[in-house]
Every structure is written in structure tokens, then in C-alpha cells.
Design an enzyme around this catalytic site. Structure first.
Site, PDB file in Angstrom:
ATOM      1  NE  ARG A 189      -3.170   0.210   3.108  1.00  0.00           N
ATOM      2  CZ  ARG A 189      -4.385   0.696   2.876  1.00  0.00           C
ATOM      3  NH1 ARG A 189      -5.243   0.000   2.155  1.00  0.00           N
ATOM      4  NH2 ARG A 189      -4.776   1.860   3.374  1.00  0.00           N
ATOM      5  NE  ARG A 193       3.805   7.879  -5.029  1.00  0.00           N
ATOM      6  CZ  ARG A 193       3.127   8.558  -4.116  1.00  0.00           C
ATOM      7  NH1 ARG A 193       3.605   9.686  -3.627  1.00  0.00           N
ATOM      8  NH2 ARG A 193       1.953   8.133  -3.730  1.00  0.00           N
ATOM      9  NE  ARG A 285      -1.510  -5.441  15.898  1.00  0.00           N
ATOM     10  CZ  ARG A 285      -0.735  -5.700  16.943  1.00  0.00           C
ATOM     11  NH1 ARG A 285      -0.740  -6.914  17.514  1.00  0.00           N
ATOM     12  NH2 ARG A 285       0.050  -4.775  17.446  1.00  0.00           N
ATOM     13  NE  ARG A 315      -2.067   6.274  11.188  1.00  0.00           N
ATOM     14  CZ  ARG A 315      -2.674   5.694  10.163  1.00  0.00           C
ATOM     15  NH1 ARG A 315      -2.097   5.664   8.986  1.00  0.00           N
ATOM     16  NH2 ARG A 315      -3.853   5.142  10.303  1.00  0.00           N
ATOM     17  CD  GLU A 335      -3.786   6.175  13.878  1.00  0.00           C
ATOM     18  OE1 GLU A 335      -3.933   5.019  13.456  1.00  0.00           O
ATOM     19  OE2 GLU A 335      -3.732   7.172  13.135  1.00  0.00           O
ATOM     20  CE1 TYR A 385      -5.437  -1.289   5.203  1.00  0.00           C
ATOM     21  CE2 TYR A 385      -4.030  -3.068   5.940  1.00  0.00           C
ATOM     22  CZ  TYR A 385      -4.355  -1.738   5.920  1.00  0.00           C
ATOM     23  OH  TYR A 385      -3.581  -0.842   6.617  1.00  0.00           O
ATOM     24  CG  ASP A 387      -8.059   2.359   1.331  1.00  0.00           C
ATOM     25  OD1 ASP A 387      -7.827   2.430   2.549  1.00  0.00           O
ATOM     26  OD2 ASP A 387      -7.158   2.269   0.478  1.00  0.00           O
TER      27      ASP A 387
HETATM   28  P1  FAD Z   1     -17.138   0.089   9.488  1.00  0.00           P
HETATM   29  O1  FAD Z   1     -16.885   1.523   9.213  1.00  0.00           O
HETATM   30  O2  FAD Z   1     -16.320  -0.587  10.515  1.00  0.00           O
HETATM   31  O3  FAD Z   1     -18.671  -0.044   9.843  1.00  0.00           O
HETATM   32  C1  FAD Z   1     -19.224  -1.227  10.354  1.00  0.00           C
HETATM   33  C2  FAD Z   1     -20.316  -0.845  11.334  1.00  0.00           C
HETATM   34  O4  FAD Z   1     -20.992  -2.031  11.728  1.00  0.00           O
HETATM   35  C3  FAD Z   1     -19.764  -0.205  12.599  1.00  0.00           C
HETATM   36  O5  FAD Z   1     -20.466   0.990  12.873  1.00  0.00           O
HETATM   37  C4  FAD Z   1     -19.986  -1.259  13.669  1.00  0.00           C
HETATM   38  O6  FAD Z   1     -20.252  -0.715  14.954  1.00  0.00           O
HETATM   39  C5  FAD Z   1     -21.200  -1.984  13.125  1.00  0.00           C
HETATM   40  N1  FAD Z   1     -21.275  -3.361  13.587  1.00  0.00           N
HETATM   41  C6  FAD Z   1     -20.294  -4.275  13.575  1.00  0.00           C
HETATM   42  N2  FAD Z   1     -20.715  -5.435  14.064  1.00  0.00           N
HETATM   43  C7  FAD Z   1     -22.007  -5.270  14.394  1.00  0.00           C
HETATM   44  C8  FAD Z   1     -22.986  -6.108  14.975  1.00  0.00           C
HETATM   45  N3  FAD Z   1     -22.714  -7.369  15.293  1.00  0.00           N
HETATM   46  N4  FAD Z   1     -24.225  -5.603  15.196  1.00  0.00           N
HETATM   47  C9  FAD Z   1     -24.511  -4.310  14.872  1.00  0.00           C
HETATM   48  N5  FAD Z   1     -23.606  -3.465  14.350  1.00  0.00           N
HETATM   49  C10 FAD Z   1     -22.370  -3.941  14.099  1.00  0.00           C
HETATM   50  N6  FAD Z   1     -10.000   4.273   4.399  1.00  0.00           N
HETATM   51  C11 FAD Z   1      -9.759   5.264   3.503  1.00  0.00           C
HETATM   52  O7  FAD Z   1     -10.257   5.207   2.379  1.00  0.00           O
HETATM   53  N7  FAD Z   1      -8.964   6.339   3.838  1.00  0.00           N
HETATM   54  C12 FAD Z   1      -8.400   6.469   5.067  1.00  0.00           C
HETATM   55  O8  FAD Z   1      -7.700   7.449   5.337  1.00  0.00           O
HETATM   56  C13 FAD Z   1      -8.642   5.442   6.021  1.00  0.00           C
HETATM   57  N8  FAD Z   1      -8.098   5.518   7.249  1.00  0.00           N
HETATM   58  C14 FAD Z   1      -8.312   4.517   8.136  1.00  0.00           C
HETATM   59  C15 FAD Z   1      -7.715   4.601   9.390  1.00  0.00           C
HETATM   60  C16 FAD Z   1      -7.900   3.594  10.313  1.00  0.00           C
HETATM   61  C17 FAD Z   1      -7.249   3.685  11.641  1.00  0.00           C
HETATM   62  C18 FAD Z   1      -8.699   2.470   9.974  1.00  0.00           C
HETATM   63  C19 FAD Z   1      -8.890   1.355  10.952  1.00  0.00           C
HETATM   64  C20 FAD Z   1      -9.305   2.380   8.745  1.00  0.00           C
HETATM   65  C21 FAD Z   1      -9.119   3.401   7.807  1.00  0.00           C
HETATM   66  N9  FAD Z   1      -9.730   3.353   6.554  1.00  0.00           N
HETATM   67  C22 FAD Z   1      -9.474   4.351   5.643  1.00  0.00           C
HETATM   68  C23 FAD Z   1     -10.638   2.253   6.171  1.00  0.00           C
HETATM   69  C24 FAD Z   1     -12.115   2.583   6.509  1.00  0.00           C
HETATM   70  O9  FAD Z   1     -12.247   2.754   7.896  1.00  0.00           O
HETATM   71  C25 FAD Z   1     -12.982   1.433   6.029  1.00  0.00           C
HETATM   72  O10 FAD Z   1     -12.866   1.293   4.629  1.00  0.00           O
HETATM   73  C26 FAD Z   1     -14.468   1.649   6.368  1.00  0.00           C
HETATM   74  O11 FAD Z   1     -14.660   1.865   7.728  1.00  0.00           O
HETATM   75  C27 FAD Z   1     -15.231   0.430   5.956  1.00  0.00           C
HETATM   76  O12 FAD Z   1     -16.603   0.625   6.151  1.00  0.00           O
HETATM   77  P2  FAD Z   1     -17.496  -0.584   6.686  1.00  0.00           P
HETATM   78  O13 FAD Z   1     -18.890  -0.103   6.638  1.00  0.00           O
HETATM   79  O14 FAD Z   1     -17.119  -1.821   5.966  1.00  0.00           O
HETATM   80  O15 FAD Z   1     -16.999  -0.805   8.181  1.00  0.00           O
HETATM   81  N1  UDP Z   2       4.115   1.239   6.731  1.00  0.00           N
HETATM   82  C1  UDP Z   2       5.349   1.367   7.316  1.00  0.00           C
HETATM   83  N2  UDP Z   2       5.858   2.628   7.508  1.00  0.00           N
HETATM   84  C2  UDP Z   2       5.187   3.748   7.154  1.00  0.00           C
HETATM   85  C3  UDP Z   2       3.910   3.611   6.564  1.00  0.00           C
HETATM   86  C4  UDP Z   2       3.395   2.329   6.385  1.00  0.00           C
HETATM   87  O1  UDP Z   2       5.978   0.392   7.670  1.00  0.00           O
HETATM   88  O2  UDP Z   2       5.690   4.869   7.348  1.00  0.00           O
HETATM   89  C5  UDP Z   2       3.580  -0.141   6.504  1.00  0.00           C
HETATM   90  C6  UDP Z   2       2.880  -0.677   7.746  1.00  0.00           C
HETATM   91  O3  UDP Z   2       3.088  -2.069   7.803  1.00  0.00           O
HETATM   92  C7  UDP Z   2       1.435  -0.334   7.456  1.00  0.00           C
HETATM   93  C8  UDP Z   2       1.361  -0.586   5.952  1.00  0.00           C
HETATM   94  O4  UDP Z   2       2.638  -0.129   5.463  1.00  0.00           O
HETATM   95  O5  UDP Z   2       0.558  -1.160   8.165  1.00  0.00           O
HETATM   96  C9  UDP Z   2       0.245   0.129   5.240  1.00  0.00           C
HETATM   97  O6  UDP Z   2       0.317   1.513   5.553  1.00  0.00           O
HETATM   98  P1  UDP Z   2      -0.947   2.473   5.428  1.00  0.00           P
HETATM   99  O7  UDP Z   2      -0.493   3.866   5.714  1.00  0.00           O
HETATM  100  O8  UDP Z   2      -1.625   2.223   4.156  1.00  0.00           O
HETATM  101  O9  UDP Z   2      -1.840   1.950   6.626  1.00  0.00           O
HETATM  102  P2  UDP Z   2      -3.235   2.494   7.199  1.00  0.00           P
HETATM  103  O10 UDP Z   2      -3.338   3.945   6.860  1.00  0.00           O
HETATM  104  O11 UDP Z   2      -4.276   1.642   6.573  1.00  0.00           O
HETATM  105  O12 UDP Z   2      -3.081   2.268   8.664  1.00  0.00           O
END
Ligand code: FAD
Ligand code: UDP
Length: 437
Positions: A189, A193, A285, A315, A335, A385, A387
Site C-alpha cells: 500500500r 516512488r 489488530r 503516527r 495511534e 483491507y 479503503d
Molecule cells: P465500518 O466503518 O467498521 O462499519 C461497520 C459498522 O458495523 C460499525 O459501525 C460497527 O459498529 C457496526 N457493527 C459491527 N458489528 C455489528 C454487529 N454485530 N451488530 C450491529 N452493528 C455492528 N480508508 C480510507 O479510504 N482512507 C483512510 O484514510 C482510512 N483511514 C483509516 C484509518 C484507520 C485507523 C482504519 C482502521 C481504517 C481506515 N480506513 C481508511 C478504512 C475505513 O475505515 C474502512 O474502509 C471503512 O470503515 C469500511 O466501512 P465498513 O462499513 O465496511 O466498516
Molecule cells: N508502513 C510502514 N511505515 C510507514 C507507513 C506504512 O511500515 O511509514 C507499513 C505498515 O506495515 C502499514 C502498511 O505499510 O501497516 C500500510 O500503511 P498504510 O499507511 O496504508 O496503513 P493504514 O493507513 O491503513 O493504517
């Protein structure tokens, strides 16, 4: 109008055609589309006390708009997805930039030609850049593993540097694994570059909803046919009926309020939790977030600083960069990555992708495969995984499949749909006139 909230105990299932579990992107898109495209009456059940899933944002005590489940920057090449979301909100254009703190020196991530110059000095970097261009082509981007596979000793040195200073410790903190042990899709991911492009993402559409994600979700779920029950967990309201007593016996029916529910059920939670983890828990995780507010306009040099060789947290993000909020103070968020051990206290954020875990997910999935009205979608239910844009796309595609199934099962639905739409439009018109009077 506003989102229609209800209490699950007061719900009469006869009033609903479809049930959606989860109000993140997977669930909210499905709810909206089923309500719009076939006028279905949708019951959304969400275990948290708010909508918007992991995209949930709100103003903190200091008045700063913060993301409560990790920083979320929307980025996509999928014009269809961005156009879809634009119906519900205006968007800020924001190009995310990330710096790695390497013993107090900031290196742009993804590692690029600017990072090489900072790390190796201009002269040495020029040699390395020439070799990188010869090996991969100008303006290309490669994975860490592709760089490591080069035989040239100079490129090997560059690869070792990137491994040690960008990936190794960060990945250890994030996953408890080395970069070689993590699924290549995950490490891939973040590329290396062969250019000076120091944006974190390269996609055509990048930004955030202008008033935040929660407002976007409110607009999406604000529909007469949709009711949202918060604080309602699927496993506590679904009564699963199995074909036999065998642990691998598939689900024969899902009952809600003592009635087998035959309409589409869109499920966006983790599949293992639905089955009370009978085959063991799907590994994830989790994260802890620590917020700090400062009486300063800015704290960081850019939206996110990654701590790639030091600190316990992975981060720090400063939200004002992302949201463009103007304020004399600022809030940052650290985080900390954790093992996911307690579903009652923790949230499963990242699926730990490997063959064994995918196999376990497949075993849970097979329990539902024979149930014709059960549609898992989203980051949790599909154990992917994804987005945000991937999830929106997956949910739109899943709805198309549901609609096809629905149409096949309800050949005369057109009349019902037209009547419901006419009634809805009439009520909306009356409400509009009432509001104007
Ligand atoms: P979720 O957003 O997790 O929604 C699922 C919902 O279902 C939740 O509200 C949960 O409470 C509910 N639920 C679960 N189980 C049950 C149950 N049994 N009963 C009732 N309700 C339930 N993507 C990006 O494109 N850009 C980003 O910058 C980005 N940053 C991220 C940073 C972090 C730290 C993380 C963890 C993810 C990030 N993502 C990012 C990914 C993004 O969060 C996911 O793509 C998105 O949340 C997926 O949507 P979803 O509806 O599948 O899941
Ligand atoms: N990663 C890393 N160093 C960095 C950025 C990312 O080692 O500075 C690795 C790390 O294993 C991470 C993965 O690349 O889990 C994907 O990074 P990304 O920023 O896409 O993770 P997210 O935003 O989904 O947490």
C-alpha cells in the site's frame, strides 16, 4: 428532515422489507440504495451509539473536528464512487502529506527522490536516482519487495535503508510482525516512488466531506424508508436457526422478533461474532487513540507524522490539516496499535491477512452461504483491507445483486414500488409546504 431513529424493542418487523447490520459505509450505502431503488423499507441496526462507523467524526471539547476511529482521508480513482458520495455532501480538496520522523529528521513518505536526497545527500542520491530510473522507469512506483529484489549493490543499499528506516519498526509496532511476515498487499500500500511526488495518495479524487463524515452519513440515512436502531447488536437480536446440531451446519433461517425474516439481510459486522466465535476468533489488530489539545494554531509540519524508528505510537495526526478548520487551538491524535483480545472493550480495526485467517473466515462464510437472503459486505464481513472507496463500490455492487434477486422473487413489485414512491413524494411535498408556511 433528519435520520429516523427507533428503538429495536418497539419495531414491528412487518413494517420492514430488509435489514442492514451496521451504519458504516457498507451499511449506509446499502440502506440508502435499497430504499431508493426499490422503495424498500429498511431497518438499520447498529451496535454503537452513533452512525458513520469508523468514519464517525465530531467536535471535541476544544471545538476541533476530530475523527474518533482513526484519521480518514478519502481517495479514489473511481469516478462512479466519488459522484455517488457527492450527492450527500460537498467536498474539501485535500492532498494528504506524511513525514517519517527518523531520529529527528523528517523524510517524506512514500519514500521518494526528495527522501533519498535528505537521507543520502544530493550527490549520492543523484547516483541512486539514476539507477532507480534505469531499473524501474521515471515516475514509476515500486513495492519495498521489488526494490529489495534488485541485485545492484547501490540499489540494495537504498532498499536496506528504506526497510530499516521506514518499514521495519513501524510494521513491528502496527502488526507485531516484520515486513516480511505481513501480507504483501498491506506493505505494498505504501510504495517507493521514482519521482518527487510526495503526496501520500496519487488518486484523482482526494478530500474530505466539507462538514465532516457524520454529516454526510446523516444525509445518506435521512430517508423516509429508513429507520436506524442504535445500541443494537446483531448477535443479541438475531435468532439463528441451524439445519442440524453439527458445528458446521449452515444457518437455515434468521429470526427477528420471533419471526423468520425472509427479506434481504445485509450484514457488515464480523462474521465470527455472529456465530459467537464457535470456530475461534478471527484475528484483528485494534488501536488506542490518545488526543492532545494545544493552544497553538499548528503542532505538526503536515497532516500526519509517522514514527518509523522510535516511540510506542505509530503516527500522530493533526486534524486541522485534513479538515481545513480555522481555529487558534489544535488537537492531535496518537495511534497505538494493540492485539485484539477483548471484543467487549476493543474494536476490530485491521484484519490480519494470511492464508490461515482467510480459511477461518471462509469457514464462517460457508455457514451463511446457503441462506439465500444473507449478504455480507464491507471491511469486517468480507475480512478485507478495504479503503472507503472500495467499500462504497462493493456495497453498490452488492445492492445490484440484491435488487436482481428481489426482482426475480417479486415480479409484480413495480406497482407496489410506484404506489410507495407516490405516497412518499406526497408526504415529502406536504412536509416541504409545511416548512415553508
Ligand atoms: P465500518 O466503518 O467498521 O462499519 C461497520 C459498522 O458495523 C460499525 O459501525 C460497527 O459498529 C457496526 N457493527 C459491527 N458489528 C455489528 C454487529 N454485530 N451488530 C450491529 N452493528 C455492528 N480508508 C480510507 O479510504 N482512507 C483512510 O484514510 C482510512 N483511514 C483509516 C484509518 C484507520 C485507523 C482504519 C482502521 C481504517 C481506515 N480506513 C481508511 C478504512 C475505513 O475505515 C474502512 O474502509 C471503512 O470503515 C469500511 O466501512 P465498513 O462499513 O465496511 O466498516
Ligand atoms: N508502513 C510502514 N511505515 C510507514 C507507513 C506504512 O511500515 O511509514 C507499513 C505498515 O506495515 C502499514 C502498511 O505499510 O501497516 C500500510 O500503511 P498504510 O499507511 O496504508 O496503513 P493504514 O493507513 O491503513 O493504517
Amino acid at each position: 428532515m433528519a435520520v429516523n431513529y427507533g428503538e429495536y424493542r418497539d419495531i414491528d418487523m412487518n413494517g420492514y422489507d430488509t435489514v442492514v447490520v451496521g451504519a458504516g459505509f457498507a451499511g449506509a450505502v446499502a440502506a440508502r440504495e435499497l430504499a431508493e431503488r426499490r422503495e424498500l423499507r429498511v431497518l438499520v441496526i447498529e451496535k454503537r451509539d452513533h452512525i458513520a462507523g469508523n468514519m464517525y467524526d465530531e467536535h471535541d471539547e476544544a471545538g476541533i473536528l476530530v475523527h474518533r476511529y482513526g484519521p480518514h482521508i478519502f481517495h479514489t480513482e473511481k469516478q462512479r464512487v466519488f459522484s455517488y458520495l457527492r450527492q450527500f455532501s460537498g467536498w474539501i480538496v485535500y492532498q494528504h502529506r506524511v513525514l517519517a520522523d527518523v531520529h529527528g529528521t523528517y523524510l517524506p513518505v512514500p519514500f521518494n527522490e526528495n527522501s533519498l536526497e535528505i537521507a543520502f545527500g544530493e550527490e549520492r542520491a543523484a547516483v541512486l536516482i539514476e539507477k532507480l530510473v534505469a531499473a524501474f522507469g521515471k515516475d514509476s512506483q515500486v513495492t519495498l519487495h521489488q526494490l529489495q529484489a534488485q541485485d545492484d549493490p547501490d540499489l540494495k543499499e537504498a532498499a536496506d535503508y528504506v526497510y530499516e528506516n521506514v518499514f521495519s519498526y513501524y510494521t513491528q509496532k502496527q502488526w507485531g510482525l516484520s515486513p516480511d511476515e505481513v501480507d504483501p498487499e498491506v506493505i505494498g500500500r505504501v510504495p517507493v516512488r521514482i519521482s518527487r511526488d510526495d503526496r501520500y495518495f496519487r488518486e484523482a479524487y482526494q478530500g474530505l466531506p466539507v462538514f465532516g463524515y457524520t454529516k454526510l452519513f446523516e444525509a445518506m440515512l435521512d430517508h423516509e424508508n429508513i429507520t436506524v436502531c442504535l445500541g443494537t447488536e446483531a448477535e443479541s437480536v438475531f435468532d439463528l436457526e441451524f439445519a442440524t446440531e453439527d458445528a458446521d451446519s449452515p444457518v437455515a433461517a434468521i429470526k427477528l422478533h420471533d419471526m423468520a425474516f425472509t427479506g434481504p439481510i445485509v450484514y457488515t459486522g464480523p462474521l465470527d461474532e455472529l456465530f459467537l466465535s464457535r470456530f475461534g476468533r478471527l484475528p484483528y489488530r485494534s488501536l488506542d487513540f490518545v488526543y492532545e489539545t494545544y493552544d497553538e494554531e499548528r503542532k505538526l509540519p503536515c497532516g500526519t507524522v509517522n514514527y518509523t524508528v522510535s516511540e510506542d505510537y505509530t503516527r500522530i495526526t493533526e486534524f486541522k490539516y485534513l479538515t481545513h478548520q480555522q481555529a487558534p487551538n489544535t488537537t492531535i491524535m496518537k495511534e497505538y496499535s494493540r492485539a485484539y483480545v477483548d471484543p467487549d472493550e476493543q474494536i476490530p480495526y485491521y484484519a490480519i491477512l494470511n492464508d490461515e485467517n482467510r480459511e477461518l473466515h471462509g469457514r464462517y462464510r460457508r455457514l451463511t452461504e446457503t441462506l439465500p437472503n444473507f449478504y455480507p459486505v464491507g471491511r469486517l464481513a468480507e475480512y478485507r483491507y478495504y479503503d472507503m472507496d472500495d467499500v462504497v463500490e462493493a456495497s453498490l455492487d452488492r445492492v445490484s445483486a440484491i435488487v436482481e434477486d428481489w426482482d426475480a422473487a417479486h415480479p409484480d413489485w413495480g406497482l407496489t414500488m410506484a404506489a410507495r414512491r407516490a405516497q412518499r413524494e406526497e408526504r415529502e411535498e406536504r412536509a416541504r409546504k409545511g416548512a415553508l408556511a
